[in-house]
Scaffold this active site. Structure first.
Site, PDB file in Angstrom:
ATOM      1  N   SER A  96       0.824  -1.221   0.000  1.00  0.00           N
ATOM      2  CA  SER A  96       0.000   0.000   0.000  1.00  0.00           C
ATOM      3  C   SER A  96       0.854   1.264   0.000  1.00  0.00           C
ATOM      4  O   SER A  96       1.989   1.271   0.492  1.00  0.00           O
ATOM      5  CB  SER A  96      -0.911   0.022   1.219  1.00  0.00           C
ATOM      6  OG  SER A  96      -1.727  -1.109   1.256  1.00  0.00           O
ATOM      7  N   GLN A  97       0.233   2.324  -0.508  1.00  0.00           N
ATOM      8  CA  GLN A  97       0.855   3.657  -0.510  1.00  0.00           C
ATOM      9  C   GLN A  97       1.127   4.076   0.944  1.00  0.00           C
ATOM     10  O   GLN A  97       0.267   3.890   1.815  1.00  0.00           O
ATOM     11  CB  GLN A  97      -0.170   4.589  -1.151  1.00  0.00           C
ATOM     12  CG  GLN A  97       0.179   6.035  -1.175  1.00  0.00           C
ATOM     13  CD  GLN A  97      -1.026   6.871  -1.623  1.00  0.00           C
ATOM     14  OE1 GLN A  97      -2.083   6.324  -1.955  1.00  0.00           O
ATOM     15  NE2 GLN A  97      -0.861   8.174  -1.628  1.00  0.00           N
TER      16      GLN A  97
END
Ligand code: SAH
Length: 245
Positions: A96-97
């Site tokens: 994930s970012q």
């Protein structure tokens, strides 16, 4: 003739030595590279602050955990590992970012000793952040090689996270109830098993929406009076699937 044999022997010996030194250094990071990684991690923290993350415990954990080490070697790129975007980890999945990891963690405000269930271990990065904050972390991943990769990186870094290869739709009843549930893949509806496995006073953050559309991050709170749900950010996560791989 004897001289030639001796020469060949010395030559072989030296190449062996060079090879040994080379193999010994391979995979080891130089001081210069360590400095570069630290700088990139600091840049990532500054970006998170610019985007409004303020919880110092979240920022500290994210500064400490080495994000690039959770990206499998085949996909690892030191220049981009600390950028504010998701990154390929193989099997069609992503780490994930950083902003989303920070945001979800800040919203859940995990306390030391709280029991947390993560659905979608992926690279193991989010689990490491939670463990770094001294939570007791359980994480489920449906793709076996990813579950194995995450487990080995988490072990290598000394994080005591229990990782299970399985289907997160069922939760992990043997270890329920959980104080916090963080779901990092998107189902179309909130799985009832996850609501059931929340502690009274517990909270869950989960992206909900149809496959390949924009989803809503939903925060669920369980109180003695019942369940409260709050719509939060619009997000885009990989779908939560069924059927272990
Ligand atoms: N938290 C991860 C990001 C994971 S991406 C990190 O920090 O890197 C979402 C992950 O959810 C993928 O690895 C995907 O395989 C997994 N996933 C999808 N459906 C699932 C399910 N039903 N149960 C468990 N994991 C699932």
């Amino acid at each position: 003739m004897k001289k030639t044999i001796r020469f060949v022997f010395v030559l072989l010996f030296c190449s062996g030595l060079i090879l040994l030194v080379g193999v010994g250094n391979c995979g080891r990071i130089t001081r210069e590279e360590t400095r570069k990684i630290e700088k990139r991690a600091e840049g990532m923290i500054q970006t998170l602050k610019n985007y409004g993350i303020t919880d110092s415990k979240v920022l500290e954990a994210m500064k400490k955990v080495r994000r690039h080490e959770f990206i499998p070697l085949a996909y690892r790129d030191l220049r981009t590992a600390y950028g504010d975007h998701p990154w390929n980890i193989g099997h069609g999945q992503t780490i994930s970012q950083p902003y989303i990891v920070a945001y979800m963690t800040e919203k859940m405000a995990p306390q030391p000793g709280e029991k947390i269930l993560e659905i979608g271990t992926g690279s193991g990065y989010q689990a490491a952040i939670l463990a770094e904050m001294n939570a007791i972390v359980y994480s489920i991943e449906i793709i076996k090689p990813l579950a194995e990769h995450a487990k080995s990186v988490l072990d290598e870094h000394g994080y005591n996270v229990k990782v299970k290869h399985g289907d997160g739709y069922k939760g992990w009843p043997e270890h329920a109830p959980f104080d916090v549930i963080i779901v990092t893949c998107a189902p179309e509806n909130i799985p009832q098993a996850l609501i059931d496995q929340l502690n009274i006073g517990g909270r869950m953050i989960i992206p909900v929406g149809a496959v390949h559309s924009v989803q809503s991050l939903i925060i669920v709170r369980k109180t003695s009076e019942g369940i409260r749900m709050e719509n939060d950010l619009a997000v885009r996560f990989v779908p939560m699937v069924t059927g272990e791989k």
